[in-house]
Design an enzyme around this catalytic site. Structure first.
Site, PDB file in Angstrom:
ATOM      1  N   ASP A 311       0.862  -1.180   0.000  1.00  0.00           N
ATOM      2  CA  ASP A 311       0.000   0.000   0.000  1.00  0.00           C
ATOM      3  C   ASP A 311       0.902   1.236   0.000  1.00  0.00           C
ATOM      4  OD1 ASP A 311      -1.975   1.880   0.363  1.00  0.00           O
ATOM      5  OD2 ASP A 311      -2.609   1.184   2.337  1.00  0.00           O
ATOM      6  N   CYS A 338      -3.321   4.642  -3.839  1.00  0.00           N
ATOM      7  CA  CYS A 338      -4.082   5.894  -3.869  1.00  0.00           C
ATOM      8  C   CYS A 338      -3.808   6.638  -5.163  1.00  0.00           C
ATOM      9  CB  CYS A 338      -3.778   6.745  -2.644  1.00  0.00           C
ATOM     10  SG  CYS A 338      -2.032   7.016  -2.383  1.00  0.00           S
TER      11      CYS A 338
HETATM   12  N1  SAH Z   1      -1.235   0.624   4.832  1.00  0.00           N
HETATM   13  C1  SAH Z   1      -1.360   1.787   5.670  1.00  0.00           C
HETATM   14  C2  SAH Z   1      -0.540   2.992   5.206  1.00  0.00           C
HETATM   15  C3  SAH Z   1      -0.620   3.353   3.755  1.00  0.00           C
HETATM   16  S1  SAH Z   1       0.019   4.942   3.336  1.00  0.00           S
HETATM   17  C4  SAH Z   1      -2.808   2.178   5.833  1.00  0.00           C
HETATM   18  O1  SAH Z   1      -3.680   1.682   5.136  1.00  0.00           O
HETATM   19  O2  SAH Z   1      -3.110   2.988   6.716  1.00  0.00           O
HETATM   20  C5  SAH Z   1       1.648   4.617   2.844  1.00  0.00           C
HETATM   21  C6  SAH Z   1       2.613   4.394   3.987  1.00  0.00           C
HETATM   22  O3  SAH Z   1       3.889   4.154   3.400  1.00  0.00           O
HETATM   23  C7  SAH Z   1       2.803   5.593   4.928  1.00  0.00           C
HETATM   24  O4  SAH Z   1       2.629   5.149   6.247  1.00  0.00           O
HETATM   25  C8  SAH Z   1       4.251   6.019   4.693  1.00  0.00           C
HETATM   26  O5  SAH Z   1       4.882   6.499   5.867  1.00  0.00           O
HETATM   27  C9  SAH Z   1       4.876   4.728   4.231  1.00  0.00           C
HETATM   28  N2  SAH Z   1       6.086   4.846   3.407  1.00  0.00           N
HETATM   29  C10 SAH Z   1       6.421   5.821   2.533  1.00  0.00           C
HETATM   30  N3  SAH Z   1       7.578   5.537   1.918  1.00  0.00           N
HETATM   31  C11 SAH Z   1       7.992   4.328   2.409  1.00  0.00           C
HETATM   32  C12 SAH Z   1       9.121   3.498   2.157  1.00  0.00           C
HETATM   33  N4  SAH Z   1      10.057   3.847   1.264  1.00  0.00           N
HETATM   34  N5  SAH Z   1       9.232   2.349   2.838  1.00  0.00           N
HETATM   35  C13 SAH Z   1       8.274   1.983   3.748  1.00  0.00           C
HETATM   36  N6  SAH Z   1       7.200   2.730   4.019  1.00  0.00           N
HETATM   37  C14 SAH Z   1       7.044   3.895   3.367  1.00  0.00           C
END
Ligand code: SAH
Length: 474
Positions: A311, A338
Site C-alpha cells: 500500500d 491511492c
Molecule cells: N497501509 C497503511 C498505510 C498506507 S500509506 C494504511 O492503510 O493505513 C503509505 C505508507 O507508506 C505511509 O505510512 C508512509 O509512511 C509509508 N512509506 C512511505 N515511503 C515508504 C518506504 N520507502 N518504505 C516503507 N514505508 C514507506
C-alpha cells in the site's frame, strides 16, 4: 445538501469536484481507473459513499492574521500564502469543526500571534486535529516555530471547557521554512498523545505524525475488499509493506499464520508494534525500514511469502521492491493504491514478473476530490502460462519495464497535473535531452533546414516531472 461552498470561491482547493453531482464524480473516477487498469484485467464498479459529507477524521488549518490584525485559522488560498478563514468545512467531521473553532477562541484569549513566514515572528503556525469515530475523542497538535508557548496551560483549560471531546494536546516544533506542516520534535502538553480508533474489529492507537486513512467508513470497506482478495486460511506467511500503523496486517493477523509489516516512518512503525500488542497479535512483527531495502534483504535471504499486501504512497513502489516481491513467490499480491497511474506503471512490471491482475476494485475514499483508491488482486501465473517466471530474476530486463510509460500516459499526466497539452514531438525532445531512448525520430528533421518547433521551457519542466514520476529518470 447544496453543492456550493463559499470557501471554494475564496480560493480553498480542498474540493475540486464540488459542484459536480456525486454520481458523476463516481463515473469520472470509474472511467479513469478503467482507462489505467482495464488493460490488466476486469475493473469492478466503484464503491461510493452513501452520504459523502463530513467524512474526514483529520483536519489541518493554518494560523494567519486578518487585515484588522486579528488571529484567524483557515487554509492557504490556492497558490498563495494568504490564509483564508474557514469555518465549518463540509468534508471534515462536525466535531472537528467545533474543536477548530474552540482552538481559535482559546488561542485568541491567550493573545497568541500567527507565525509570519517572511518576518519569522509569531507563536503558532498550524493546528492538526485527529478524530476517533469509536470514542469521539480528538487529539490536538499545535505546530509552533520555537519551543516557547507562553500561556499553554491557560489555552488548555479554555480549550477543554469549550470542547470536552479533546483528549490530548501535543506541541510539535517546526522551525523550518517548508511546506511540510509537522516537524520532527513533539512534546505532550496535556492528556494522551494518541487517539484510539477501531477498524475491522481491531483497535488502533494513532499518534499525530502517523499515517492513518482519513475516511474511516470507506477504509473499512477497502480493507474488507483487500482481506477478501487475500483469501487467507490461517496458515499463510503474510507481508504488509508500507504498513503505516499496521492496519492491514493486523486486520489480516487473526486469519494468517504470521504477519511481517514494514514501514519507514518511525512513529507509525512504533504505533504498529504497540497496536500488535494491544490486539494480542502475537503472530505479527513490525519493522521500521525502507520497504524496498527490507524486502530485498528478505528475498536475498531466500525468505518466502504466501501473500504480500502493498500500500505504497502516491509515488507507487519501486522496481527493486516489485522484483524482490516476485522473488518471494507469493501466490497472491494485494496492491492497494491511492494513485492508479503509478499502480498501472507497477502492474506493468509485475505482469512481466509473472503476475496477473485478477480484478481491481475502485473505492471512493475522497468524495469531492479527484483522488481514488484501488485494490488490485494479482495472482502468480504457473510456469506453463508464464515461462519467464523460472528465469533468474537478475536476467529479466527491468530497465525496459521501468521505462514503459507511453507517450499517452505522459501526455495525460502533464495535462492532469499542469493543465498543459504536450505533443509527442516535445516529449521525444525532452526524453532525448534526458538521455532516454526515443525510438522514433520524432525530433530529427528530415531536411537540414526544416524548422522543428522546440519544446518551451514550461512544458519541458512539466515533461521532466512526468518522467520522474514514471521513474524513467531520477
Ligand atoms: N497501509 C497503511 C498505510 C498506507 S500509506 C494504511 O492503510 O493505513 C503509505 C505508507 O507508506 C505511509 O505510512 C508512509 O509512511 C509509508 N512509506 C512511505 N515511503 C515508504 C518506504 N520507502 N518504505 C516503507 N514505508 C514507506
Amino acid at each position: 445538501m447544496t453543492d456550493r461552498c463559499e470557501y471554494k470561491q475564496k480560493g480553498c482547493g480542498g474540493c475540486p469536484l464540488l459542484g459536480k453531482a456525486y454520481a458523476e464524480q463516481l463515473t469520472q473516477k470509474q472511467r479513469r481507473v478503467e482507462k489505467l487498469l482495464g488493460k490488466f484485467g476486469p475493473v469492478e464498479p466503484i464503491l461510493g459513499m452513501e452520504t459523502p459529507w463530513h467524512y474526514r477524521n483529520k483536519a489541518i488549518a493554518t494560523f494567519g492574521t486578518d487585515p484588522r490584525g486579528r488571529l484567524i485559522l483557515g487554509i492557504y488560498a490556492r497558490g498563495t500564502h494568504r490564509v483564508v478563514p474557514v469555518q465549518g468545512c463540509r468534508l471534515q467531521n462536525e466535531s472537528l469543526n467545533q474543536v477548530m473553532e474552540a482552538v481559535l477562541a482559546a488561542a485568541k484569549a491567550c493573545r497568541w500571534t500567527a507565525y509570519d513566514e517572511d518576518k519569522g515572528t509569531g507563536l503558532v503556525r498550524h493546528v492538526l486535529l485527529r478524530h476517533s469515530r469509536t470514542t469521539g475523542q480528538v487529539l490536538v497538535t499545535l505546530v509552533t516555530p520555537t519551543p516557547q508557548l507562553p500561556g499553554s496551560r491557560n489555552f488548555i483549560t479554555r480549550l477543554r471547557a469549550l470542547a470536552p471531546q479533546v483528549s490530548g494536546v501535543v506541541q510539535n516544533l517546526n522551525p523550518r521554512r517548508t511546506s511540510a506542516v509537522l516537524g520532527t520534535q513533539e512534546k505532550l502538553l496535556w492528556g494522551r498523545p494518541a487517539v484510539k480508533d477501531t477498524l475491522c474489529g481491531q483497535e488502533f492507537l494513532i499518534s499525530s505524525r502517523s499515517f492513518y486513512q482519513v475516511n474511516p467508513v470507506q477504509t473499512e470497506r477497502l480493507y474488507a475488499l483487500a482481506l477478501n482478495a487475500a483469501a487467507l486460511t490461517g496458515k499463510e506467511r503474510v507481508v504488509d509493506a508500507y504498513c503505516g500503523i499496521g492496519t492491514i496486517g493486523l486486520c489480516a493477523a487473526p486469519h494468517a499464520g504470521q504477519v511481517a509489516g514494514v514501514e519507514l516512518n518511525p512513529e507509525a512503525a512504533r504505533d504498529a508494534a504497540a497496536n500488535a500488542r494491544r490486539n494480542g497479535a502475537a503472530n505479527a512483527r513490525f519493522y521500521q525500514e525502507d520497504a524496498t531495502q527490507w524486502l530485498t534483504r528478505q528475498a536475498a535471504e531466500g525468505q518466502k511469502a504466501d501473500v504480500i499486501f502493498l500500500d505504497p504512497p502516491r509515488a507507487g513502489s519501486t522496481p527493486e521492491f516489485l522484483r524482490a516481491a516476485a522473488a518471494m513467490r507469493p501466490s497472491r499480491m494485494v496492491y492497494v493504491s491511492c494513485d492508479p497511474a503509478t499502480q498501472a506503471r507497477d502492474l506493468e512490471l509485475l505482469t512481466r514478473l509473472g503476475y496477473r491482475m485478477e480484478r481491481a476494485w475502485p473505492v471512493d475514499l475522497f468524495p469531492h476530490t479527484e483522488h481514488v483508491e484501488t485494490v488490485c488482486l494479482l495472482s502468480k501465473l504457473h510456469a506453463k502460462q508464464h515461462i519467464e517466471i523460472d528465469l533468474s530474476m537478475d536476467e529479466l530486463d527491468l530497465t525496459a519495464a521501468e521505462s514503459k510509460a507511453t507517450y499517452d500516459e505522459i501526455k495525460a499526466y502533464v495535462l492532469e497535473k499542469y493543465g498543459l497539452k504536450v505533443s509527442s514531438l516535445y516529449i521525444s525532445q525532452v526524453k532525448r535531452k534526458c538521455g532516454l531512448d526515443v525510438g522514433q525520430n520524432y525530433n530529427l528533421s528530415k531536411k537540414e533546414d526544416a524548422k522543428v518547433p522546440q519544446c518551451p521551457p514550461e512544458k519541458e519542466a512539466a515533461i521532466v516531472e512526468a518522467l520522474k514520476y514514471f521513474k524513467m529518470i531520477v
